[in-house]
Design an enzyme around this catalytic site. Sequence first.
Site, mmCIF file in Angstrom:
data_model
loop_
_atom_site.group_PDB
_atom_site.id
_atom_site.type_symbol
_atom_site.label_atom_id
_atom_site.label_comp_id
_atom_site.label_asym_id
_atom_site.label_seq_id
_atom_site.Cartn_x
_atom_site.Cartn_y
_atom_site.Cartn_z
ATOM 1 N N ASN A 189 -7.331 -2.690 -10.026
ATOM 2 C CA ASN A 189 -8.438 -3.425 -9.400
ATOM 3 C C ASN A 189 -9.647 -2.513 -9.270
ATOM 4 O OD1 ASN A 189 -8.353 -2.055 -6.719
ATOM 5 N ND2 ASN A 189 -6.282 -2.924 -6.729
ATOM 6 N N ASP A 191 -0.798 -6.387 -5.426
ATOM 7 C CA ASP A 191 0.218 -7.202 -4.757
ATOM 8 C C ASP A 191 1.419 -7.469 -5.663
ATOM 9 O OD1 ASP A 191 -1.053 -7.438 -2.298
ATOM 10 O OD2 ASP A 191 -2.390 -8.995 -3.068
ATOM 11 N N LYS A 218 4.420 -0.135 -26.873
ATOM 12 C CA LYS A 218 3.232 -0.992 -26.840
ATOM 13 C C LYS A 218 3.581 -2.391 -27.355
ATOM 14 C CE LYS A 218 -1.433 -1.419 -28.567
ATOM 15 N NZ LYS A 218 -2.336 -1.107 -29.654
ATOM 16 N N PRO A 231 6.078 -3.853 -2.815
ATOM 17 C CA PRO A 231 6.342 -3.669 -1.382
ATOM 18 C C PRO A 231 5.028 -3.623 -0.610
ATOM 19 C CG PRO A 231 6.672 -1.615 -2.582
ATOM 20 C CD PRO A 231 6.459 -2.695 -3.613
ATOM 21 N N ASP A 232 5.028 -4.145 0.596
ATOM 22 C CA ASP A 232 3.844 -4.039 1.465
ATOM 23 C C ASP A 232 3.981 -2.733 2.244
ATOM 24 O OD1 ASP A 232 1.924 -4.175 3.525
ATOM 25 O OD2 ASP A 232 1.828 -6.358 3.277
ATOM 26 N N LYS A 277 -4.680 -11.155 9.404
ATOM 27 C CA LYS A 277 -4.003 -9.981 8.831
ATOM 28 C C LYS A 277 -3.540 -9.014 9.920
ATOM 29 C CE LYS A 277 -5.305 -9.585 4.424
ATOM 30 N NZ LYS A 277 -6.143 -9.246 3.296
HETATM 31 N N1 CTP Z 1 -1.395 -3.030 1.803
HETATM 32 C C1 CTP Z 1 -0.298 -2.231 1.570
HETATM 33 N N2 CTP Z 1 0.600 -2.583 0.621
HETATM 34 C C2 CTP Z 1 0.444 -3.719 -0.095
HETATM 35 C C3 CTP Z 1 -0.695 -4.545 0.122
HETATM 36 C C4 CTP Z 1 -1.595 -4.162 1.082
HETATM 37 O O1 CTP Z 1 -0.151 -1.203 2.226
HETATM 38 N N3 CTP Z 1 1.341 -4.036 -0.997
HETATM 39 C C5 CTP Z 1 -2.322 -2.658 2.869
HETATM 40 C C6 CTP Z 1 -3.724 -2.274 2.395
HETATM 41 O O2 CTP Z 1 -3.823 -0.886 2.174
HETATM 42 C C7 CTP Z 1 -4.580 -2.740 3.548
HETATM 43 C C8 CTP Z 1 -3.855 -3.950 4.079
HETATM 44 O O3 CTP Z 1 -2.506 -3.790 3.663
HETATM 45 O O4 CTP Z 1 -4.613 -1.800 4.590
HETATM 46 C C9 CTP Z 1 -4.370 -5.274 3.609
HETATM 47 O O5 CTP Z 1 -4.527 -5.266 2.218
HETATM 48 P P1 CTP Z 1 -5.127 -6.544 1.474
HETATM 49 O O6 CTP Z 1 -5.021 -6.315 0.006
HETATM 50 O O7 CTP Z 1 -6.447 -6.917 2.067
HETATM 51 O O8 CTP Z 1 -4.129 -7.656 1.976
HETATM 52 P P2 CTP Z 1 -2.833 -8.264 1.391
HETATM 53 O O9 CTP Z 1 -1.717 -7.939 2.323
HETATM 54 O O10 CTP Z 1 -2.633 -7.867 -0.014
HETATM 55 O O11 CTP Z 1 -3.176 -9.814 1.540
HETATM 56 P P3 CTP Z 1 -4.076 -10.763 0.589
HETATM 57 O O12 CTP Z 1 -4.167 -10.081 -0.747
HETATM 58 O O13 CTP Z 1 -3.324 -12.026 0.597
HETATM 59 O O14 CTP Z 1 -5.408 -10.889 1.271
#
Ligand code: CTP
Length: 406
Positions: free
Chosen positions: A213, A282, A292, A310-311, A346
Amino acid sequence: MNDLAGKHIVLGLTGGIACYKAAELCRALVKEGATVQVVMTEAAGQFITPVTMQALSNRPVYHSQWDPRETNNMAHINLSREADAILIAPASADFMAKLLHGRADDLLSLMCLARPIDQVPLLVAPAMNREMWANPATQRNVAQLQADGAHVFAVGSGDQACGETGDGRMLEPQELLEEVIVFFARKSLRGQRVLVTAGPTYEAIDPVRGITNLSSGKMGFAIARAAREAGADVTLVAGPVHLPTPRGVRRLDVRSARDMQQAVDAEVMNATVFVATAAVADWRPANAAEQKIKKDGSGQAPALTFVENPDILAGVAQGARAKSGALYCVGFAAESHDLLANAQAKLARKGVPLLVGNIGPATFGQDDNALLLVDAQGTTELPRASKIDLARQLVAEIARRLGKKT
Ligand code: CTP
């Protein structure tokens, strides 16, 4: 930026080839808003002229303790009394030895000795040949100078003017400037260990392609820098970005979300503050091809399937809550619309005490930004400013909240 606005610095030059860097340093200090009074030893005058330093500092240079320009003929007293700091750059081995013994046979050493020790800090930027630097006498002198309250900066390493290679070079002007700014910064995070994630992640499709991104990492790097300025011990886990590492910050480079998670998991137990600025992908391709992916002539694009990453932040925040808040977590929200509502949602979803919202498309890659802080107490707007300014404000906000917690 005027990080040194209102500061008056006496810049002392002693004899060393690094005097050429002092010219650039003088300019950088002035550009940052400081007023600079240059004082040179006789030896420094062998390397650079007072005319150069006068032109850059916009003030006449002093070099003699017998200077008749001062009506009371006490330049050593007058010059040091108005200083916020005396910065010796370059500081030769000989001059450091002199300082250490309290010798005062020229204006600069006399001024250092006569300074009000509790009000006018002495900053020393050593510059010398590697053998001179490594000599036990020099090392002893450095240790004693520090024990006497002087702030001795590190030295750089690399090619030296004498043709040798090693430690002992004076730090570069920009590095010294950063160190001086750090020196004056309020140490609101002293004793804290801050872990920051920054930049995008890169999820491989095959060995030559991937998805990522537009995050540049600038906000996260600025926060790492600001936290270090505020006295914290800082580790920065960076996705693929082309940014220099802020001085004094430990950096771990990663590529994918899972690499980032691994690095964070390994570091987070040592941290007291976690700031997640990274724009973590995500999703990642379910199976990255080992070779390739080639066009097969059918005109059909390959069917890619994705799995969720993973979040990282949610996982860390959950662990922190389980350990009853020994770790303070700050999340970021990059939104394209409805900033307040999305940031509030969030905050709850990630389970963090502080969420920082910003408009992603308006900030990715830019040098400035605007932030909206959301926590249980309400919202705080940090209006548009440079990322380093915002990072410093955010660090102050975090420090204030940590102060309330303890
Ligand atoms: N984040 C993370 N790991 C992920 C996704 C997000 O640690 N897999 C953290 C980012 O570093 C940020 C926060 O979560 O501090 C929110 O990230 P954002 O991309 O805005 O949110 P998402 O949880 O991905 O939600 P969406 O894309 O649906 O807005």
